[in-house]
Design a protein around this motif. Sequence first.
Motif, PDB file in Angstrom:
ATOM      1  N   TYR A   6      -0.888  15.093   5.616  1.00 25.31           N
ATOM      2  CA  TYR A   6      -0.396  14.054   4.548  1.00 25.31           C
ATOM      3  C   TYR A   6       0.879  14.528   4.102  1.00 25.31           C
ATOM      4  O   TYR A   6       1.219  15.524   3.550  1.00 25.31           O
ATOM      5  N   GLY A   7       1.864  13.520   4.609  1.00 26.30           N
ATOM      6  CA  GLY A   7       3.155  14.155   4.842  1.00 26.30           C
ATOM      7  C   GLY A   7       3.212  14.999   5.860  1.00 26.30           C
ATOM      8  O   GLY A   7       2.911  14.571   6.947  1.00 26.30           O
ATOM      9  N   SER A   8       3.288  16.214   5.820  1.00 27.50           N
ATOM     10  CA  SER A   8       3.043  17.168   6.819  1.00 27.50           C
ATOM     11  C   SER A   8       2.243  18.334   6.359  1.00 27.50           C
ATOM     12  O   SER A   8       2.886  19.174   5.679  1.00 27.50           O
ATOM     13  N   TYR A  96       4.502  13.901  10.216  1.00 28.21           N
ATOM     14  CA  TYR A  96       4.906  13.703   8.982  1.00 28.21           C
ATOM     15  C   TYR A  96       5.820  12.665   8.770  1.00 28.21           C
ATOM     16  O   TYR A  96       5.639  11.749   7.771  1.00 28.21           O
ATOM     17  N   ARG A  97       6.458  12.203   9.540  1.00 35.96           N
ATOM     18  CA  ARG A  97       7.456  10.947   9.565  1.00 35.96           C
ATOM     19  C   ARG A  97       6.510   9.778   9.609  1.00 35.96           C
ATOM     20  O   ARG A  97       6.645   8.634   8.791  1.00 35.96           O
ATOM     21  N   THR A  99       3.543   9.325   9.229  1.00 35.33           N
ATOM     22  CA  THR A  99       2.466   9.226   7.877  1.00 35.33           C
ATOM     23  C   THR A  99       3.166   8.540   6.641  1.00 35.33           C
ATOM     24  O   THR A  99       2.926   7.959   6.006  1.00 35.33           O
ATOM     25  N   THR A 100       4.737   9.153   6.612  1.00 38.62           N
ATOM     26  CA  THR A 100       5.394   8.762   5.272  1.00 38.62           C
ATOM     27  C   THR A 100       5.946   7.365   5.564  1.00 38.62           C
ATOM     28  O   THR A 100       5.918   6.487   4.542  1.00 38.62           O
ATOM     29  N   ARG A 101       6.047   7.041   6.738  1.00 37.92           N
ATOM     30  CA  ARG A 101       6.197   5.614   7.075  1.00 37.92           C
ATOM     31  C   ARG A 101       5.071   4.792   6.818  1.00 37.92           C
ATOM     32  O   ARG A 101       5.229   3.775   6.192  1.00 37.92           O
ATOM     33  N   ILE A 103       2.586   5.275   4.871  1.00 38.07           N
ATOM     34  CA  ILE A 103       2.321   5.108   3.487  1.00 38.07           C
ATOM     35  C   ILE A 103       3.278   4.160   2.726  1.00 38.07           C
ATOM     36  O   ILE A 103       2.995   3.306   1.724  1.00 38.07           O
ATOM     37  N   ARG A 104       4.595   4.323   2.930  1.00 34.75           N
ATOM     38  CA  ARG A 104       5.479   3.558   2.541  1.00 34.75           C
ATOM     39  C   ARG A 104       5.258   2.074   2.750  1.00 34.75           C
ATOM     40  O   ARG A 104       5.310   1.293   2.043  1.00 34.75           O
ATOM     41  N   ARG A 710      -4.014  17.681  -1.490  1.00 35.03           N
ATOM     42  CA  ARG A 710      -2.825  18.476  -0.873  1.00 35.03           C
ATOM     43  C   ARG A 710      -2.973  20.059  -1.173  1.00 35.03           C
ATOM     44  O   ARG A 710      -2.191  20.843  -0.515  1.00 35.03           O
TER      45      ARG A 710
END
Length: 962
Positions: A6-8, A96-97, A99-101, A103-104, A710
Amino acid sequence: MTHSVYGSDVSGTDLNNAAVSNAGVNGASMNGAPMNGAAMNGAAMNGASMNGAPMNGAAVNGAAMNGAAAVSGAEVRVARLEAQLAAATAAAQEAYRDTTRLIRLLTVISQPSSSADLVEDTLSTLSDVFAADVVCIGRLVGDKLTIQSSCGLTEGDPAHTEGWSASNTARTALADRRTVAAAYDHSVELPPALATLGVRTAAWVPLATGPDELLILYRRSEELFTSGEQQVLSSVADRLCLALRSRERSAATERLAECGPRLTRHLDLEPLLSEAAELLHQLTCSQRAWIAVVDGDTAELRSRAGLALQEGLGSPEGQSPVPAGWPRPVVELPGWETLVQGQPHHGVDGSHAVLCVPVMRADAPTALLYVARDARRPFLADVVEVCTVFANYLGAALVNAQLYQALARSEASLRLITDSISDMIAVIDADNRFIYASPSYARELGYDPATLIGQPAADMIYLDDLESVRAVRGELAGLSKVEYRVWDGNGSLVWVESALRPAPSEDGSIVVSSRIVDERKWLEEELRQRATHDPLTGLANRALVGEFLDEALSVPDITEVGLLFCDLDKFKAINDRLGHEAGDQLLVQVTDRLSRCLRPTDLLARFGGDEFVFVLDGVNDLTEVTEVGRRVLRALDKPFQLANEWVQMSASVGGVTGTRRQTTASDMLRDADAAMYQAKENGRGLVEVFDVDASTRSRDRLDIRSDLQRALERNQLSVHYQPIWALDSGEIVSFEALVRWHHPERGPIGPDVFIPFAEETGAIVEIGRWVMAQACRQLVSWQQRFPGRPLGINVNVSPAQLRRPEVAADLLAAIRDTGVEPADVWLEVTEHSYVHDDVTQWATALRASGAHFALDDFGTSYCSLAYLKRFPIEGLKIDRSFVSGMVDGSADRSIVRAVLAIAESLDLRVVAEGIETEEQREMLIELGCRTGQGYLMSRPVTADEATALLIPVQGSSHRLTA
């Protein structure tokens, strides 16, 4: 060990499926070296141990050489481990990248906006997060890819009108319905816009909005879209399509509610049909819409929308789905046999899907509504329903318009017209008495027109609606319309819509044209009911509660507004055990009982799931609110019969009062919810009223729930071990692995607090996998350090984990990857949650691998014996509540004796929990219990402390108490 992202989130020794554990070199071991979230465990070099020191994303903390020389090849192995760690770190960063993408992007999609803004914002965000120079949505039409929306192309780019030549890659993505990423072959000529940018790579993502639609990303980078990026793009594409469909449905419903008044305002046929075609085009989001009017055996095209001016009625086939040759005989119309029965017809004309819905009058089609779109796919059921309701509106408007057209032709033909039409026509004088009533009054309302002459028109009107009718007449200057209720000849109330206009004479009389609109009013009420009421129970829903509360709080009064928030206790267990149909039956029965607890002025609503809300308008203080809450609890005391079984239910109720013109509806709902949770914490089946402490506890619960997501990636979780020992000899035979959470601000948080949140949010899956891996590694360490000593490990498993087949497989993989024999692992399943058949299937598979199952807290819930029959149980754990009362209470002692007898008859292993005194231990031995755990031996301790318990100490006992 596994990892979650989640993130990383990289914990322990597992990084994106790269795990480094128990690498043995010449019998030496390397323990617990954390390296940027990765850990290398057990790399042994000649009996020396190496303890973790973080080093730039890899941790290798000094190697202690216990007098042994370095073994040849150790450096090579260390280098290999470092390479593996680097690869794992890169994989984690990529995860991480991605997942962040995701979520955004999902955040953008979930924001309220129009469909156009949603597409524009999503394309812009895709361009940003994937560094794409051009992001667009295109449709394949023939050999061209026409761009519908884009980010990165100028507004006047020819791609929006002329399109691009479709590449083979685009066709492959559409044909296979999968995301395709590739580098551009520069031997093929690129579109000017892409050539100017120097595009090198692209990804094509098929969209569910149509079989020929694609989401395409172009970028100048030579780096191909990774598989992770492709998965993110596929997920975003699916969510975008769902969001667009949802917005289209909502917009259609809102527009449909406005159509009736917009259509009925027209008195001339041509403007009516013209606006009807435009409205139909907008409502269905189709490319084409047209309306044909049926006149006898002939149908004539009268209006259309969405057709370019150059697309005449005789356009070549494939350019326009409007058939040529109008007017035409109705028998030649496709699907006429279906249409004449009043049913919609689906068809395909060339490359266009066509839907036709008849507008019925007197059991025959009077007009035909056509919509079409370019894709070869039928219209969905919701579009058919919208068209059917719209046809009813248009039918009413057509009758109204045709009536007034006839009236405008000649005043002399009034009587002839009124004698033949279905609408009721009347002339009312200045004293509001009938001068004339058409024969349709007899057909529609059951009144003899002759008897109405001279009678007051007000005698027919429902008293509550009389003032609105008088107001319309008093302000009458031209044509005005009003809807109201009248009494028919049978004494029943009927909704009518009347159009009023001054008569040509100067005596103040008016002409009234009326029609019965019961069916339309019913449809409107049905739409309103669906929007504001729960379809299962018929109660008000969340939206109506907010409206009711806002209205009640806005009324000036010395009394207050009360609110009760009621949540059924353990409703999920009923759903799990008896099925959702039984759960729905229970909600209906609960609704019936709760409805009897209210006053006529109060509101009962189903807020969602198993939550109910009571709005009490006009209470003096919290005492009255509390009394209603107790009345609610008493109403639920009697058991409910579900599926030939009696079920006992309780509820937790939170109450609050609000001051009018000061408190807001959202504040009351929040505070009542906080009080309800306090009631649950205090023991369920209680009523609690709101206070400041309840609000604080509510916020704390939300914070804990959020932080838990987290906790694993932040290394806040740890595993403690409590020994299970032979009661007679005191020898440790096994350990139970117990997860602990040490919050950096709140300190230790008990598992009874955070485990329910973990099961509710799904975090239990990742936490359970991590605990299993940690426990198995520790067991391997003990078995290596104490060879020949039989030891096992007990790990708690939630039924929520076993319901997912891949999780059951992951647990078995975690056991095998650490080198532990499955026979040394006991999986403890609590009986507080019902276990489905699909869970027992995977549990049986785990048992077949050698792992054992034990039933925890035996005897404390409703399904103990059923578990023994349906689940591969080999052990029982006697709950601590029975053990604690065993010495002083004969009932608890009898229960323990009965459990031991059941275990002996079924050949089950028994462990007694919560042993705290010597008297309890001796009595358990006397009753025949052989193993147990509790503070008498040791509290749950860290791995190092547990290891110390295994080391023999001359003349001492290894009992470590709290």
